[in-house]
Design a protein around this motif. Structure first.
Motif, short mmCIF file in Angstrom:
data_model
loop_
_atom_site.label_atom_id
_atom_site.label_comp_id
_atom_site.label_asym_id
_atom_site.label_seq_id
_atom_site.Cartn_x
_atom_site.Cartn_y
_atom_site.Cartn_z
N UNK A 98 -3.55 9.04 6.21
CA UNK A 98 -3.87 9.90 4.93
C UNK A 98 -2.61 10.60 4.47
N UNK A 99 -2.34 10.78 3.19
CA UNK A 99 -1.31 11.76 2.70
C UNK A 99 -1.27 11.92 1.40
N UNK A 100 -0.67 13.10 0.99
CA UNK A 100 -0.83 13.47 -0.27
C UNK A 100 0.05 12.91 -1.37
N UNK A 101 -0.37 12.37 -2.27
CA UNK A 101 0.53 11.64 -3.08
C UNK A 101 1.01 12.65 -4.29
N UNK A 102 2.25 13.05 -4.34
CA UNK A 102 2.67 14.09 -5.45
C UNK A 102 2.47 13.69 -6.81
N UNK A 103 2.65 12.08 -7.20
CA UNK A 103 2.71 11.64 -8.23
C UNK A 103 1.19 11.46 -9.02
N UNK A 104 0.35 11.13 -8.14
CA UNK A 104 -1.24 10.95 -8.21
C UNK A 104 -2.05 11.97 -8.21
N UNK A 105 -1.21 13.24 -7.60
CA UNK A 105 -1.85 14.56 -7.33
C UNK A 105 -2.97 14.50 -6.64
N UNK A 106 -3.25 13.44 -5.52
CA UNK A 106 -4.58 13.50 -4.80
C UNK A 106 -4.06 12.83 -3.47
N UNK A 107 -5.24 12.98 -2.53
CA UNK A 107 -4.69 12.19 -1.37
C UNK A 107 -5.16 10.68 -1.27
N UNK A 108 -4.05 9.97 -0.54
CA UNK A 108 -4.35 8.40 -1.03
C UNK A 108 -4.48 8.13 0.72
N UNK A 109 -5.06 6.90 0.76
CA UNK A 109 -5.31 6.29 1.97
C UNK A 109 -4.23 4.99 2.06
N UNK A 110 -3.05 4.89 3.04
CA UNK A 110 -2.31 3.63 2.87
C UNK A 110 -2.38 2.96 4.40
N UNK A 111 -2.01 1.47 4.49
CA UNK A 111 -2.08 0.98 5.77
C UNK A 111 -0.94 1.73 6.57
N UNK A 112 -0.99 1.88 7.91
CA UNK A 112 0.18 2.35 9.01
C UNK A 112 1.16 1.06 8.67
N UNK A 113 2.40 1.43 8.63
CA UNK A 113 3.45 0.38 8.72
C UNK A 113 4.62 0.97 9.48
N UNK A 114 5.28 -0.24 10.28
CA UNK A 114 6.60 0.20 11.10
C UNK A 114 7.57 0.67 9.94
N UNK A 115 8.13 1.77 9.94
CA UNK A 115 9.23 2.09 8.99
C UNK A 115 10.63 1.43 9.43
N UNK A 116 10.60 1.39 10.52
CA UNK A 116 12.12 0.86 10.84
C UNK A 116 12.00 -0.49 11.86
N UNK A 117 12.97 -1.53 11.48
CA UNK A 117 13.06 -2.80 12.15
C UNK A 117 13.58 -2.46 13.55
N UNK A 118 13.25 -3.60 14.44
CA UNK A 118 13.43 -3.30 15.64
C UNK A 118 15.21 -3.59 15.96
N UNK A 119 15.77 -2.74 16.59
CA UNK A 119 17.24 -2.72 16.58
C UNK A 119 17.62 -2.74 18.15
N UNK A 120 18.63 -3.46 18.32
CA UNK A 120 19.03 -3.68 19.72
C UNK A 120 20.43 -2.94 20.07
N UNK A 121 20.29 -2.02 20.99
CA UNK A 121 21.48 -0.94 21.22
C UNK A 121 22.05 -1.24 22.19
#
Length: 208
Positions: free
Chosen positions: A156-179
Motif C-alpha cells: 500500500x502506498x499513497x500515489x501523489x498523482x492520483x491523490x489516493x492510496x493505491x494497492x500494487x503487487x510487491x516487486x523486486x526493484x533490483x535484479x540479482x547481482x554477483x559481487x
C-alpha cells in the motif's frame, strides 16, 4: 557461572516440574523449554520468586521452523538486575494454537507480541490489542515466515498523482547481482593509476 546457571535451572524445574519440559546452557545462558499453556505461571514465578527476580522482559520474538509440526518457537529473554543473570524461555506452537499473552506480567510484552503476530502469524490469547504493528493495513500474509514469497503480495502506498492510496503487487526493484569480494591486493589484475611507477622501477626516487 555455568554451575550457578545449572543450579538455577534445577531450582526452577523442581519448583515447576510439570511446566518445564527441558533445560540447557548455551553460550553462557540458561534456556528453559516451557509448556505452552504454562508460560503465564512460569513467568510470574520467575518475576516474583526471591531466588529468581527476573523483573525485566528484554526480548520476545518468533522463530520459524517450517518442517516441524509445531513450526514456531516463541522466545522470551528475561533479565534479573539483582542477580545479574539472564534467562531464555522457549514455547513451541503451530499456526492455529494460541500462546497465552504475558502482557499482564510484563507490560513490555504488548508490542513484542504484536510484532510476532504481524511478522509470523503467532496468535496470543488474551492480548488486549492484538493487531499488526509493522506492515500496512490490509497486508496479507506474515513476511518473516520462511515460506513467504518474495513477490505476489500487494503493498500500500499513497500515489501523489492520483491523490489516493493505491494497492500494487510487491516487486523486486533490483535484479540479482554477483559481487566480487576479493581483496584489491590479491584479486586485482588491472594496473591502478600510479602503480606503473613501481613496475618501471621508478618508485621511491630516480634511477641512477
Amino acid at each position: 557461572m555455568t554451575q550457578a546457571l545449572k543450579d538455577l535451572g534445577d531450582y526452577i524445574a523442581s519448583a515447576r516440574p510439570s511446566e518445564i519440559l527441558g533445560s540447557e546452557i548455551q553460550h553462557g545462558q540458561l534456556t528453559l523449554k516451557v509448556k505452552r499453556g504454562a508460560i503465564v505461571g512460569v513467568t510470574t514465578f520467575l518475576r516474583d520468586d526471591p531466588k529468581c527476580r527476573f523483573k525485566m522482559l528484554v526480548e520476545l520474538c518468533g522463530v520459524d521452523y517450517p518442517d516441524r509440526a509445531e513450526r514456531f518457537d516463541v522466545v522470551y529473554i528475561l533479565l534479573s538486575l539483582s542477580l545479574n543473570q539472564r534467562i531464555r524461555l522457549k514455547v513451541a506452537t503451530d499456526e492455529e494454537t494460541p500462546v497465552p499473552s504475558i502482557t499482564g506480567i510484563y507490560n513490555a510484552a504488548g508490542w513484542y507480541e504484536r510484532e510476532a503476530w504481524d511478522l509470523f502469524g503467532i496468535y496470543f490469547s488474551d492480548h488486549p490489542d492484538l493487531r499488526r504493528i509493522l506492515t500496512d493495513y490490509g497486508f496479507e500474509g506474515h513476511p518473516l515466515r520462511k515460506d513467504f514469497p518474495l513477490t505476489g503480495y500487494v503493498e500500500v502506498r499513497y500515489d501523489e498523482e492520483q491523490k489516493r492510496v493505491v494497492y500494487e503487487p510487491v516487486k523486486l526493484k533490483q535484479e540479482f547481482r554477483s559481487f566480487d569480494f576479493l581483496s584489491p591486493w590479491e584479486g586485482m589484475n588491472e594496473i591502478l593509476p600510479g602503480d606503473e611507477k613501481a613496475i618501471d622501477g621508478k618508485a621511491g626516487g630516480h634511477a641512477p
